[in-house]
Design a protein around this motif. Structure first.
Motif, PDB file in Angstrom:
ATOM      1  N   LYS A  43      -0.209  -7.013   1.078  1.00 53.25           N
ATOM      2  CA  LYS A  43       1.220  -6.681   1.024  1.00 53.25           C
ATOM      3  C   LYS A  43       1.608  -6.234  -0.384  1.00 53.25           C
ATOM      4  N   ILE A  44       1.104  -6.918  -1.389  1.00 51.28           N
ATOM      5  CA  ILE A  44       1.397  -6.550  -2.779  1.00 51.28           C
ATOM      6  C   ILE A  44       0.849  -5.150  -3.069  1.00 51.28           C
ATOM      7  N   GLN A  45      -0.376  -4.871  -2.598  1.00 52.17           N
ATOM      8  CA  GLN A  45      -0.961  -3.545  -2.818  1.00 52.17           C
ATOM      9  C   GLN A  45      -0.128  -2.467  -2.123  1.00 52.17           C
ATOM     10  N   LYS A  46       0.321  -2.763  -0.908  1.00 54.40           N
ATOM     11  CA  LYS A  46       1.147  -1.801  -0.168  1.00 54.40           C
ATOM     12  C   LYS A  46       2.450  -1.550  -0.920  1.00 54.40           C
ATOM     13  N   ASP A  47       3.102  -2.631  -1.367  1.00 55.54           N
ATOM     14  CA  ASP A  47       4.354  -2.492  -2.117  1.00 55.54           C
ATOM     15  C   ASP A  47       4.137  -1.704  -3.403  1.00 55.54           C
ATOM     16  N   TYR A  48       3.003  -1.942  -4.059  1.00 55.72           N
ATOM     17  CA  TYR A  48       2.685  -1.215  -5.293  1.00 55.72           C
ATOM     18  C   TYR A  48       2.531   0.275  -5.006  1.00 55.72           C
ATOM     19  N   LEU A  49       1.809   0.607  -3.933  1.00 58.14           N
ATOM     20  CA  LEU A  49       1.604   2.017  -3.611  1.00 58.14           C
ATOM     21  C   LEU A  49       2.917   2.709  -3.245  1.00 58.14           C
ATOM     22  N   ILE A  50       3.782   2.003  -2.536  1.00 58.89           N
ATOM     23  CA  ILE A  50       5.097   2.565  -2.188  1.00 58.89           C
ATOM     24  C   ILE A  50       5.902   2.817  -3.466  1.00 58.89           C
ATOM     25  N   ALA A  51       5.921   1.831  -4.365  1.00 60.52           N
ATOM     26  CA  ALA A  51       6.668   1.972  -5.623  1.00 60.52           C
ATOM     27  C   ALA A  51       6.084   3.091  -6.479  1.00 60.52           C
ATOM     28  N   LYS A  52       4.769   3.175  -6.520  1.00 57.77           N
ATOM     29  CA  LYS A  52       4.110   4.213  -7.314  1.00 57.77           C
ATOM     30  C   LYS A  52       4.439   5.592  -6.757  1.00 57.77           C
ATOM     31  N   THR A  53       4.436   5.719  -5.440  1.00 56.46           N
ATOM     32  CA  THR A  53       4.768   6.993  -4.804  1.00 56.46           C
ATOM     33  C   THR A  53       6.204   7.395  -5.127  1.00 56.46           C
ATOM     34  N   LYS A  54       7.121   6.432  -5.054  1.00 51.21           N
ATOM     35  CA  LYS A  54       8.524   6.724  -5.380  1.00 51.21           C
ATOM     36  C   LYS A  54       8.663   7.124  -6.844  1.00 51.21           C
ATOM     37  N   ALA A  55       7.960   6.417  -7.727  1.00 49.54           N
ATOM     38  CA  ALA A  55       8.029   6.737  -9.153  1.00 49.54           C
ATOM     39  C   ALA A  55       7.467   8.134  -9.415  1.00 49.54           C
TER      40      ALA A  55
END
Length: 72
Positions: A43-55
């Motif tokens: 879940k943390i990895q998924k959240d990180y990838l979502i945040a990275k994509t948005k950034a």
């Protein structure tokens, strides 16, 4: 005498069964905890990838705006 020996042997077997059951339950709990931890990591990895994509998207938009303002 033989009855006493059989009683002791049965008692030892029961104690061994109890210990094996406890060890089995401990192992099951450990596996469950590891599975929960792995799920949290995913879940943390998924959240990180979502945040990275948005950034990255925001960074690209900012760069595009900067380039458009430079050209004017």
């Amino acid at each position: 005498m033989l009855d006493l020996f059989n009683f002791k042997k049965k008692k030892e077997q029961e104690e061994l069964k109890k210990k094996l059951f406890k060890d089995s339950m401990d192992s099951i709990y450990k596996v469950q905890m590891m599975a929960c931890l792995a799920q949290n990591i995913l879940k943390i990895q998924k959240d990180y990838l979502i945040a990275k994509t948005k950034a990255d998207k925001l960074r690209n938009e900012a760069n595009q705006l900067f380039k458009n303002n430079e050209g004017k």
